[in-house]
Write an enzyme that holds these catalytic residues in place. Structure first.
Site, short mmCIF file in Angstrom:
data_model
loop_
_atom_site.label_atom_id
_atom_site.label_comp_id
_atom_site.label_asym_id
_atom_site.label_seq_id
_atom_site.Cartn_x
_atom_site.Cartn_y
_atom_site.Cartn_z
N ASP A 190 -10.12 -94.26 -13.46
CA ASP A 190 -10.85 -94.14 -12.13
C ASP A 190 -10.38 -94.75 -10.98
OD1 ASP A 190 -13.12 -92.57 -10.66
OD2 ASP A 190 -13.67 -94.75 -10.31
N GLU A 244 -5.86 -91.72 -12.11
CA GLU A 244 -6.50 -91.07 -10.88
C GLU A 244 -5.75 -92.07 -9.71
OE1 GLU A 244 -10.05 -91.79 -9.09
OE2 GLU A 244 -10.30 -89.77 -8.17
C1 NOJ Z 1 -13.35 -91.55 -8.13
C2 NOJ Z 1 -14.07 -90.67 -8.86
O1 NOJ Z 1 -13.43 -89.26 -9.16
C3 NOJ Z 1 -15.35 -90.48 -7.55
O2 NOJ Z 1 -16.15 -89.27 -8.28
C4 NOJ Z 1 -16.11 -91.68 -7.46
O3 NOJ Z 1 -17.11 -91.44 -6.64
C5 NOJ Z 1 -14.87 -92.74 -7.26
N1 NOJ Z 1 -14.05 -92.82 -7.97
C6 NOJ Z 1 -15.55 -94.25 -7.36
O4 NOJ Z 1 -16.08 -94.43 -8.59
#
Ligand code: NOJ
Ligand code: MG
Length: 577
Positions: A223, A296
């Protein structure tokens, strides 16, 4: 001939005779599917999805050909950001079930040949995490686990140390009474950022990875990678202000600043390489199939390409490719589609594998973003491009964004704004319950309530109904899945081109096998294209392999390659004969 050299000679003969199937690691052609556990399937009637719900529905994933599924966070959390605020990295949240439930899920998935990938949130924890509590208390072991600063005093008033703004609006700094200091949070104030300049944090995170890998998961979706490091503090422990973006006039909004000190710091790439080493450490320890990282990161392509690795280090096998997700729009013409696809294919380092992400729990759904009449076309593109496909739950059904009123809105990104702005910030519309059937609450739960409203069109858009309609989105998705078993789709070359502003063509070819051509009319005009003029050496005639309900042609019909008729928004897959 010496025995070993004989064996080697035999091996190279075999390698010549067979396409290099053995070299194809499972993930290289995988069909990934993202489950948002709160909204997939509720097994206990409380209106929130859970692990037993996922286990029950694993056969459905098998039905649609999923190789591996990544689950948004299932760890103990106060749910300020619906699980992206992890309070204990080693525990399952009771909303989702127990560790035994998770083990049962893993076991069932293993039986069905589906790999489970977990979400790993390295940038931050919850403020309710024991590590944060100890850090706030000044505990020796944890005091530098997070980023702390006493702030500055202006005209006798205490202020945050600098101008940094959080992704969810407002200052990135929140005051903590116990510690008498501000802590940094790039997202919600209940999501304090870890201090990655402290080697103990990296070690703690490696242990998180090992723990779940040893339980039997095959890797992680990582993430918010670009946010992990912030610029190093100067000799006084201060951090520089970020410069303004002149185009943005809202001083609370994330876009107000250019995030040169809080995103994409060079150390971040190195950290991904370190995490990859843990995948390999466990590959060596446990054997079996490769463990993978899906990272990500939204950002410039030259940065993203570095995530794959370099001459000396391996990185993420799957740095998410958000080119299409972030840039395509309702008005994009075929040149735009082609350009975005080429951006990744042409920049990708030699020997790496492409991936295509068309949806996730943070972004408007395909049918809402690009038009409900383009859903099949987009799935055809996703599943016939080379490499890895990533589908967000419900996209195979053509679920669309659900309107959620300000009163019903729960996403912190929207709740931290206001009644005027929330709609374009809210991620709730793409997180609504999965539509299984036309029963109450779309068969998602047996209970009376759901944590987010169910889409009003659920009696039309659901698994049960779509199974019974030959050219439903679901059945087209399943046909595309079968097609992916073809060696050409698995290993073939790709040639992507816009034939005109209206028509995109993707040709896959492999010596000795049929070629496949996905042809997409992105426009509302009727088009006739000559494919053999763009793709030399194509057969004179082509066969329809996948059609959609827009087509007047049926599967197995034939057409001349020099005159392929496409109705408005029609997409088809053709093969050479
Ligand atoms: C990316 C995640 O996909 C999202 O849903 C989240 O709010 C943020 N990162 C913070 O962790
Ligand atoms: Mg950070």
């Amino acid at each position: 001939m010496h025995g070993v050299s004989k064996l080697l000679a035999l091996c190279s003969l075999l390698a010549l005779a067979l396409p290099a199937l053995a070299e194809v690691g499972w993930w290289r052609t995988a069909q990934f599917y993202q489950i948002y556990p709160r909204s997939f399937k509720d097994s206990d009637g409380d209106g929130v999805g859970d692990l037993n719900g996922i286990t029950q529905q694993l056969p459905y994933l098998k039905e649609i050909g999923v190789t591996a599924t990544w689950l948004s966070p299932i760890f103990t959390s106060p749910m300020a950001d619906f699980g992206y605020d992890v309070a204990n990295f080693f525990e399952i949240d009771s909303t989702f079930g127990t560790m035994e439930d998770f083990e049962a899920l893993l076991q069932r998935a293993q039986q069905l040949g589906i790999k489970i990938i977990l979400d790993f949130v390295p940038n931050h924890s919850s403020d309710e995490c024991e590590w944060f509590k100890r850090s706030a208390a000044g505990d020796e072991e944890y005091k530098d686990f997070y980023v702390w600063h006493t702030g500055k005093v202006v005209n006798g008033i205490r202020e945050p140390p600098n101008n940094w703004i959080s992704v969810f609006r407002g200052s990135q700094w929140t005051w903590n009474d116990e510690r008498q200091a501000y802590y940094l949070h790039q997202f919600h104030h209940k999501q304090p950022d870890f201090n990655y300049r402290n080697p103990k944090v990296i070690e703690a995170m490696k242990d998180v990875l090992r723990f779940w890998l040893r339980k039997g998961v095959y890797g992680f979706r990582v993430d918010a990678v670009p946010h992990v490091y912030e610029v190093e503090a100067d000799e006084n422990g201060d951090f520089p202000d970020e410069p303004r973006n002149e185009w943005n006039n809202d001083p609370e909004d994330y876009g107000y600043l250019d995030h040169i000190y809080t995103t994409h710091q060079p150390e971040t790439i190195e950290l991904v390489y370190i995490f990859r080493e843990i995948m390999e450490e466990i590959d060596a320890e446990l054997g079996g199939d490769d463990r993978v990282l899906l990272t990500e990161a939204y950002g410039p392509l030259d940065v993203l390409m570095q995530y794959y690795g370099n001459e000396t280090a391996r990185g993420s096998q799957i740095p998410f490719n958000f080119e299409l997700l972030s840039n395509l729009n309702n008005n994009s013409n075929a040149y735009h589609y082609s350009e975005l696809i080429h951006n990744w294919l042409d920049k990708m380092p030699e020997g790496q594998v492409a991936n295509w992400v068309l949806g996730n729990h943070d972004q408007s759904r395909i049918g809402s973003r690009l038009g409900a009449d383009r859903i099949d076309a987009i799935n055809m593109m996703l599943l016939t491009l080379p490499g890895i496909s990533v589908t967000y739950q419900g996209e195979e059904l053509g679920m669309t964004d659900v309107f959620i009123s300000w009163e019903d809105t729960v996403d912190p990104q929207a709740c931290q704004s206001n009644e005027e702005e929330f709609a374009h910030l809210s991620r709730d519309p793409v997180r609504t319950p999965f539509q299984w059937s036309d029963e109450a609450n779309a068969g998602f739960t047996s209970g009376p309530n759901t944590w987010l409203p169910v889409a009003t069109d659920f009696n039309l858009v659901n698994v049960k109904r779509e199974r019974s309609i030959p050219l439903s989105h679901l059945n087209i998705y399943k046909q595309l899945r079968s097609l992916r078993d073809e060696p050409t789709l698995k290993q073939g070359d790709v040639d992507v081109t816009a034939i005109s502003p209206n028509v995109l063509a993707i040709k896959r070819s492999l010596s000795g096998y049929s070629s496949y051509i996905t042809v997409i009319n992105v426009s509302d005009d009727v088009e006739t294209v000559s494919l053999d003029s763009v793709f030399p050496l194509l057969s004179t005639k082509l066969r329809y392999v996948v059609v959609s309900d827009k087509s007047i042609r049926r599967t197995n019909d034939e057409t001349f390659a020099n005159s392929v008729l496409l109705l408005p928004k029609e997409a088809v897959v053709l093969s050479t004969i």
